[in-house]
Design an enzyme around this catalytic site. Structure first.
Site, short mmCIF file in Angstrom:
data_model
loop_
_atom_site.label_atom_id
_atom_site.label_comp_id
_atom_site.label_asym_id
_atom_site.label_seq_id
_atom_site.Cartn_x
_atom_site.Cartn_y
_atom_site.Cartn_z
N LYS A 72 45.22 30.79 -12.51
CA LYS A 72 43.92 30.74 -12.75
C LYS A 72 43.72 30.00 -14.34
O LYS A 72 42.58 29.37 -14.30
CB LYS A 72 43.42 32.32 -13.00
CG LYS A 72 42.04 32.34 -13.40
CD LYS A 72 41.25 33.45 -12.69
CE LYS A 72 39.66 33.32 -13.23
NZ LYS A 72 38.92 34.63 -12.72
N ARG B 27 24.55 38.56 -30.55
CA ARG B 27 24.50 37.31 -29.93
C ARG B 27 26.05 37.10 -29.85
O ARG B 27 26.49 35.71 -29.88
CB ARG B 27 23.85 36.29 -30.96
CG ARG B 27 22.36 36.57 -30.87
CD ARG B 27 21.64 35.53 -31.43
NE ARG B 27 20.24 35.75 -31.35
CZ ARG B 27 19.55 36.23 -32.38
NH1 ARG B 27 20.33 36.31 -33.59
NH2 ARG B 27 18.35 36.43 -32.27
N HIS C 155 35.95 32.97 -0.31
CA HIS C 155 34.84 34.01 -0.88
C HIS C 155 33.38 33.74 -0.01
O HIS C 155 32.58 34.56 0.07
CB HIS C 155 34.71 33.83 -2.27
CG HIS C 155 35.57 34.49 -3.01
ND1 HIS C 155 36.84 34.25 -2.94
CD2 HIS C 155 35.42 35.45 -4.09
CE1 HIS C 155 37.43 35.23 -3.86
NE2 HIS C 155 36.64 35.64 -4.47
N GLU D 12 32.76 26.31 -14.04
CA GLU D 12 32.53 26.35 -12.85
C GLU D 12 31.60 24.92 -12.15
O GLU D 12 30.79 25.32 -11.28
CB GLU D 12 32.11 27.38 -12.12
CG GLU D 12 32.40 27.69 -10.73
CD GLU D 12 32.07 29.06 -10.06
OE1 GLU D 12 32.72 29.88 -10.64
OE2 GLU D 12 31.25 29.09 -9.35
N GLU E 252 43.45 38.59 -3.40
CA GLU E 252 43.16 37.90 -4.52
C GLU E 252 44.66 37.20 -4.81
O GLU E 252 44.58 35.89 -5.35
CB GLU E 252 42.41 38.32 -5.59
CG GLU E 252 41.16 38.79 -5.41
CD GLU E 252 40.19 37.54 -5.52
OE1 GLU E 252 40.46 36.49 -5.75
OE2 GLU E 252 38.91 37.85 -5.52
N HIS F 250 36.69 44.13 -1.90
CA HIS F 250 36.36 42.74 -2.02
C HIS F 250 37.72 41.86 -1.62
O HIS F 250 37.55 40.93 -1.04
CB HIS F 250 36.20 42.66 -3.73
CG HIS F 250 36.27 41.34 -4.33
ND1 HIS F 250 34.87 40.37 -3.74
CD2 HIS F 250 36.91 40.27 -4.59
CE1 HIS F 250 35.08 39.13 -4.12
NE2 HIS F 250 36.44 39.22 -4.97
N ARG G 3 36.74 24.63 -10.82
CA ARG G 3 36.92 26.27 -10.61
C ARG G 3 36.33 26.62 -9.45
O ARG G 3 36.58 27.88 -9.01
CB ARG G 3 36.06 26.65 -11.81
CG ARG G 3 36.17 28.26 -11.97
CD ARG G 3 35.75 28.98 -13.31
NE ARG G 3 35.95 30.18 -13.42
CZ ARG G 3 36.21 31.09 -14.57
NH1 ARG G 3 35.49 30.33 -15.74
NH2 ARG G 3 35.84 32.09 -14.43
N LYS H 115 34.40 35.12 -16.91
CA LYS H 115 33.16 35.47 -16.45
C LYS H 115 32.81 37.08 -16.65
O LYS H 115 33.70 37.94 -16.45
CB LYS H 115 33.19 35.36 -14.81
CG LYS H 115 33.34 33.93 -14.38
CD LYS H 115 32.98 34.04 -12.88
CE LYS H 115 32.77 32.49 -12.25
NZ LYS H 115 33.08 32.30 -10.91
N HIS I 48 32.55 37.15 1.04
CA HIS I 48 31.12 37.74 0.72
C HIS I 48 30.33 38.34 1.73
O HIS I 48 29.61 39.31 1.49
CB HIS I 48 30.47 36.85 -0.58
CG HIS I 48 31.06 36.75 -1.96
ND1 HIS I 48 30.83 35.49 -2.85
CD2 HIS I 48 31.64 37.58 -2.48
CE1 HIS I 48 31.39 35.73 -3.98
NE2 HIS I 48 31.98 37.13 -3.68
#
Ligand code: GLY
Length: 357
Positions: free
Chosen positions: A227, A122, A248, A237, A186, A264, A241, A144, A252
């Site tokens: 960032k 956990r 994107h 987010e 990026e 990407h 964020r 993330k 994407h």
């Protein structure tokens, strides 16, 4: 060495950026985490290059090093199966809650090592050691973590902040040239979001992996700080964020429609230019703002748009996990250094794609 302090609600941590930091991993881990024992999680390309150096540095500082866990390099490994074997590996090594995972590699390793750390017992501490430009400027910071499902990329994950991030820019010398160039998408995105001077510098002198370590460290550190400012204000987010998704929404869709044959960062760069054109067409930004963004993207040899049909892009965009019912959020450049999130209907989004061409 530059130190960027990140302060999220769940955990504060430092990001160290500089040259020769892998050799100093022991002292950095000792002074910033409480762990007695570490397990390096890495993949088959990066592991042979850097894992010995990291493990030697950790043991010289008196940290006990468990046998490393290695998985096959590449995005196809980013699955629940690989995650399962990493977790089994941690259990076989009898890692406890007082120990830490050291995720050594690019974005795939950071995402999976981070998720394994979030789930194992956990939650155990994770030290992120990014070795690619994309991982240094983006995925290693902000917590993330994810694996892919058949239905799409990054569909399973958790927010799990690292205890420490160590970005040694010397590792960028082994990043393939095309991958480094791709990741500049990026970097340009961050500059458009928050750093007009960086955008100017990048346009005048595009970033390459051959740049001197001082320039690489400075650019990485400025990206991390941008960032940091966003994720410290909105870890999960809920609002701000989302601006990190600049480029994107269309990006994407290009990435998925090209069946991931385009990188990407290249797709984000194309999406960024298209959104900037669309914003100019709508009167949301000036012609010069859109032109500056496109000049910087072109200077890095990245695509400024796509030939894919609008309907194809719409099909992929409507499957994106960031869709909200029958609306999508787009991030609009208002000027370099200021962007806004706007929720638009799918019809309006189709018009923006057209206007962005
Ligand atoms: N890569 C975007 C984020 O971390 O939110």
């Amino acid at each position: 060495m530059e130190v960027i302090k990140v302060s999220t609600a769940s955990r504060p941590y430092d990001v160290f950026v500089g040259e020769g930091l892998l050799e100093r991993m022991g002292e950095l881990v000792r002074t910033t985490t409480g762990c007695e024992r570490c397990c390096v999680v890495t993949e088959t390309t990066v592991g042979p290059l850097y894992a010995d150096a990291v493990e030697d540095a950790l043991s010289s500082s008196g940290i006990c090093v468990a046998p490393r866990v290695t998985f096959a390099a590449g995005e196809p490994s980013k699955t629940l199966d690989t995650l399962g074997s990493i977790l089994e590996g941690l259990a076989d090594r009898e890692l406890t809650r007082d120990d830490a995972v050291v995720a050594l590699g690019g974005g795939v390793t950071g995402d999976m090592g981070g998720l394994a750390a979030a789930l194992y017992l956990r939650g155990v501490e994770v030290v992120q050691v990014p070795t690619s430009l994309l991982a240094m400027v983006d995925s290693s910071v902000g917590g993330k973590t994810a694996v892919d499902l058949r239905a799409g990329k990054n569909l399973v994950g958790a927010f799990w902040q690292p205890s420490l991030v160590v970005a040694d820019v010397q590792t960028l010398s082994t990043v393939p040239t095309d991958l480094f160039k791709d990741s500049c998408g990026e970097v340009i995105k961050h500059a458009v979001l928050a750093d007009p001077i960086l955008l100017e510098e990048l346009e005048q002198k595009p970033l390459t992996s051959e740049d001197d370590p001082e320039r690489l460290s400075s650019v990485v550190a400025r990206n991390v700080a941008i960032k940091r400012d966003v994720v410290s204000a909105d870890e999960l987010e809920r609002g701000l964020r989302q601006t990190l998704n600049l480029g994107h929404t269309i990006g994407h869709a290009i990435e998925a429609a090209s069946e991931f044959s385009l990188g990407h960062g290249s797709c984000v760069a194309a999406g960024l230019c298209m959104m900037a054109h669309a914003a100019f067409a709508r009167g949301w930004c000036s012609e010069e703002t859109a032109a500056r963004i496109e000049r910087c993207v072109a200077a890095h040899g990245l695509p400024v748009g796509t030939d894919l049909p609008t309907e194809t892009l719409m099909r992929y965009a409507t499957h994106d996990k960031k869709r909200h019912g029958s609306n999508v959020n787009v991030v609009v450049p208002i000027e370099v250094g200021r962007c806004e999130v706007r929720r638009v209907s799918l019809e309006e989004f189709r018009d923006l794609i057209e206007a962005g061409r």
